[in-house]
Design a protein around this motif. Structure first.
Motif, PDB file in Angstrom:
ATOM      1  N   LEU A  51      47.562  27.630  43.164  1.00  0.00           N
ATOM      2  CA  LEU A  51      46.705  26.639  43.812  1.00  0.00           C
ATOM      3  C   LEU A  51      45.595  27.265  44.642  1.00  0.00           C
ATOM      4  CD1 LEU A  51      49.392  24.023  44.922  1.00  0.00           C
ATOM      5  CD2 LEU A  51      47.790  23.863  42.996  1.00  0.00           C
ATOM      6  N   GLU A  52      45.611  28.592  44.787  1.00  0.00           N
ATOM      7  CA  GLU A  52      44.568  29.264  45.561  1.00  0.00           C
ATOM      8  C   GLU A  52      43.272  29.448  44.784  1.00  0.00           C
ATOM      9  OE1 GLU A  52      45.641  32.771  47.648  1.00  0.00           O
ATOM     10  OE2 GLU A  52      47.618  32.015  48.248  1.00  0.00           O
ATOM     11  N   GLY A  53      43.325  29.252  43.481  1.00  0.00           N
ATOM     12  CA  GLY A  53      42.124  29.405  42.663  1.00  0.00           C
ATOM     13  C   GLY A  53      41.097  28.325  42.928  1.00  0.00           C
ATOM     14  N   GLN A  54      39.837  28.670  42.822  1.00  0.00           N
ATOM     15  CA  GLN A  54      38.748  27.730  43.045  1.00  0.00           C
ATOM     16  C   GLN A  54      38.111  27.263  41.740  1.00  0.00           C
ATOM     17  OE1 GLN A  54      35.964  29.209  46.003  1.00  0.00           O
ATOM     18  NE2 GLN A  54      37.566  30.424  46.977  1.00  0.00           N
ATOM     19  N   GLU A  55      38.288  28.028  40.676  1.00  0.00           N
ATOM     20  CA  GLU A  55      37.697  27.700  39.374  1.00  0.00           C
ATOM     21  C   GLU A  55      38.817  27.633  38.344  1.00  0.00           C
ATOM     22  OE1 GLU A  55      34.622  26.961  38.924  1.00  0.00           O
ATOM     23  OE2 GLU A  55      33.753  27.599  40.843  1.00  0.00           O
ATOM     24  N   PHE A  56      39.391  26.431  38.164  1.00  0.00           N
ATOM     25  CA  PHE A  56      40.570  26.301  37.311  1.00  0.00           C
ATOM     26  C   PHE A  56      40.246  26.580  35.849  1.00  0.00           C
ATOM     27  CE2 PHE A  56      44.110  23.976  35.238  1.00  0.00           C
ATOM     28  CZ  PHE A  56      45.143  24.710  35.805  1.00  0.00           C
ATOM     29  N   LEU A  57      39.053  26.187  35.391  1.00  0.00           N
ATOM     30  CA  LEU A  57      38.670  26.463  34.013  1.00  0.00           C
ATOM     31  C   LEU A  57      38.619  27.963  33.755  1.00  0.00           C
ATOM     32  CD1 LEU A  57      35.887  23.821  33.237  1.00  0.00           C
ATOM     33  CD2 LEU A  57      38.188  23.955  32.258  1.00  0.00           C
ATOM     34  N   LEU A  58      38.155  28.713  34.749  1.00  0.00           N
ATOM     35  CA  LEU A  58      38.103  30.166  34.640  1.00  0.00           C
ATOM     36  C   LEU A  58      39.517  30.723  34.476  1.00  0.00           C
ATOM     37  CD1 LEU A  58      35.902  32.535  36.743  1.00  0.00           C
ATOM     38  CD2 LEU A  58      38.332  33.035  36.455  1.00  0.00           C
ATOM     39  N   VAL A  59      40.448  30.166  35.234  1.00  0.00           N
ATOM     40  CA  VAL A  59      41.849  30.599  35.146  1.00  0.00           C
ATOM     41  C   VAL A  59      42.398  30.329  33.744  1.00  0.00           C
ATOM     42  CG1 VAL A  59      44.190  30.181  36.003  1.00  0.00           C
ATOM     43  CG2 VAL A  59      42.280  30.295  37.610  1.00  0.00           C
ATOM     44  N   ALA A  64      44.136  32.204  28.457  1.00  0.00           N
ATOM     45  CA  ALA A  64      44.104  32.002  27.005  1.00  0.00           C
ATOM     46  C   ALA A  64      43.643  33.267  26.290  1.00  0.00           C
ATOM     47  CB  ALA A  64      43.185  30.830  26.666  1.00  0.00           C
ATOM     48  N   LEU A  65      42.503  33.797  26.719  1.00  0.00           N
ATOM     49  CA  LEU A  65      41.984  35.007  26.080  1.00  0.00           C
ATOM     50  C   LEU A  65      42.883  36.205  26.367  1.00  0.00           C
ATOM     51  CD1 LEU A  65      39.807  36.304  24.399  1.00  0.00           C
ATOM     52  CD2 LEU A  65      38.400  36.568  26.456  1.00  0.00           C
ATOM     53  N   GLY A  66      43.400  36.270  27.589  1.00  0.00           N
ATOM     54  CA  GLY A  66      44.316  37.352  27.944  1.00  0.00           C
ATOM     55  C   GLY A  66      45.579  37.318  27.112  1.00  0.00           C
ATOM     56  N   GLY A  67      46.078  36.098  26.844  1.00  0.00           N
ATOM     57  CA  GLY A  67      47.267  35.959  26.008  1.00  0.00           C
ATOM     58  C   GLY A  67      47.021  36.431  24.584  1.00  0.00           C
ATOM     59  N   ILE A  68      45.822  36.116  24.044  1.00  0.00           N
ATOM     60  CA  ILE A  68      45.461  36.566  22.693  1.00  0.00           C
ATOM     61  C   ILE A  68      45.428  38.093  22.628  1.00  0.00           C
ATOM     62  CG2 ILE A  68      43.609  36.632  20.984  1.00  0.00           C
ATOM     63  CD1 ILE A  68      42.874  33.773  21.893  1.00  0.00           C
ATOM     64  N   PRO A 219      46.440  41.039  30.409  1.00  0.00           N
ATOM     65  CA  PRO A 219      44.980  41.197  30.299  1.00  0.00           C
ATOM     66  C   PRO A 219      44.191  40.095  30.985  1.00  0.00           C
ATOM     67  CG  PRO A 219      46.022  41.681  28.193  1.00  0.00           C
ATOM     68  CD  PRO A 219      47.087  41.111  29.075  1.00  0.00           C
ATOM     69  N   ALA A 220      44.848  38.984  31.313  1.00  0.00           N
ATOM     70  CA  ALA A 220      44.152  37.875  31.978  1.00  0.00           C
ATOM     71  C   ALA A 220      43.646  38.276  33.359  1.00  0.00           C
ATOM     72  CB  ALA A 220      45.085  36.671  32.096  1.00  0.00           C
ATOM     73  N   ILE A 221      44.288  39.250  33.995  1.00  0.00           N
ATOM     74  CA  ILE A 221      43.891  39.637  35.355  1.00  0.00           C
ATOM     75  C   ILE A 221      42.517  40.311  35.361  1.00  0.00           C
ATOM     76  CG2 ILE A 221      44.477  41.087  37.338  1.00  0.00           C
ATOM     77  CD1 ILE A 221      47.403  40.522  36.742  1.00  0.00           C
ATOM     78  N   PRO A 222      42.296  41.387  34.570  1.00  0.00           N
ATOM     79  CA  PRO A 222      40.942  41.958  34.545  1.00  0.00           C
ATOM     80  C   PRO A 222      39.910  40.997  33.968  1.00  0.00           C
ATOM     81  CG  PRO A 222      42.337  43.015  32.900  1.00  0.00           C
ATOM     82  CD  PRO A 222      43.235  42.206  33.764  1.00  0.00           C
ATOM     83  N   LEU A 223      40.334  40.115  33.051  1.00  0.00           N
ATOM     84  CA  LEU A 223      39.399  39.136  32.494  1.00  0.00           C
ATOM     85  C   LEU A 223      38.930  38.158  33.564  1.00  0.00           C
ATOM     86  CD1 LEU A 223      40.975  38.305  29.006  1.00  0.00           C
ATOM     87  CD2 LEU A 223      38.790  39.443  29.448  1.00  0.00           C
ATOM     88  N   ALA A 224      39.821  37.778  34.474  1.00  0.00           N
ATOM     89  CA  ALA A 224      39.445  36.878  35.562  1.00  0.00           C
ATOM     90  C   ALA A 224      38.365  37.522  36.430  1.00  0.00           C
ATOM     91  CB  ALA A 224      40.668  36.533  36.411  1.00  0.00           C
ATOM     92  N   VAL A 225      38.524  38.813  36.723  1.00  0.00           N
ATOM     93  CA  VAL A 225      37.517  39.548  37.500  1.00  0.00           C
ATOM     94  C   VAL A 225      36.193  39.561  36.748  1.00  0.00           C
ATOM     95  CG1 VAL A 225      36.879  41.795  38.439  1.00  0.00           C
ATOM     96  CG2 VAL A 225      39.244  40.993  38.632  1.00  0.00           C
TER      97      VAL A 225
END
Length: 235
Positions: A51-59, A64-68, A219-225
């Motif tokens: 819930l700390e995220g500000q851009e949920f679509l970004l998350v 999704a891409l990180g999972g792929i 991989p979702a973590i570096p992708l978020a950055v």
């Protein structure tokens, strides 16, 4: 010493995990109940972080891409192989899967979150280790509980913790020089949100609900950055 807080953090995880392993000789029913309770607590922690995220679509895009990418790289499978190797070397071949599970669960819990990043930055920039020392106490107690249920794999999570936080601490001056404070805060919040969902998945795994290959989401973590940086650059 720039790495003092990070090294203390790694040491408390090792000590806590060692104590936890010694406490493993408890009845199976009691261990199962404790494990379910831990799973529920981890789920709440994950929800709070998400819930700390500000851009949920970004998350969503990051996960999704990180999972792929994670599935293509088969990160979970490689960690299971590593767990098998560690299990054989420790003459605990039957526990190799538990070693991998404990390693992944503890690593995500200890690495992902604001305290790891902010604490490492404080250590690197100001030599202030107070945040990481506080985190060390929390991680130490958590590793006792996790190791008592998930085994010695929790102890190996100290390695990525030291590498991750140590890298941030050593590169703190460069990070702050190139990344504005406002952008850095946004990156931390989105990393925490993505990590929170991963931790939520870990909680579901511990409780015994349909398993999620959490490691394949890493991989979702570096992708978020990267996404935060791109969005703010375009804007």
């Amino acid at each position: 010493m720039v790495l003092l807080g990070t090294l203390v953090n790694g040491l408390t995880i090792i000590i806590g995990a060692y104590i936890g392993v010694k406490l493993q000789r408890i009845p199976e029913k009691m261990k199962e109940t404790v494990m379910k309770a831990i799973g529920l607590a981890v789920i709440i922690l994950g929800i709070t972080m998400a819930l700390e995220g500000q851009e949920f679509l970004l998350v969503i895009f990051s996960l999704a891409l990180g999972g792929i990418l994670g599935e293509r790289m088969n990160i979970e499978g490689k960690l299971n192989q590593l767990g098998g190797v560690l299990g054989k070397r420790m003459k605990r071949g039957s526990e190799s899967s538990n070693i991998a599970e404990g390693f992944v669960a503890a690593t995500l819990l200890f690495v992902v979150g604001a305290m790891a990043i902010i604490g490492a930055l404080d250590s690197g920039l100001r030599g202030d280790h107070s945040v990481l020392l506080t985190k060390s106490v929390l991680d130490g107690f958590s590793s006792i509980i996790f190791a008592a249920t998930l085994g010695i794999g929790v102890m190996f999570s100290s390695i990525p913790v030291i590498l991750y936080q140590g890298s941030i601490a050593l590169g703190a001056a460069y990070i702050v020089a190139f990344v504005p404070e406002e952008l850095l805060d946004l990156m931390v919040s989105e990393i925490t949100a993505v990590g929170g969902i991963m931790i939520l998945a870990i909680g579901l795994n511990i409780v015994g609900i349909k398993p999620v290959r959490v490691a394949n989401l890493l991989p979702a973590i570096p992708l978020a950055v990267l996404f935060v940086f791109i969005i703010n650059t375009i804007a």
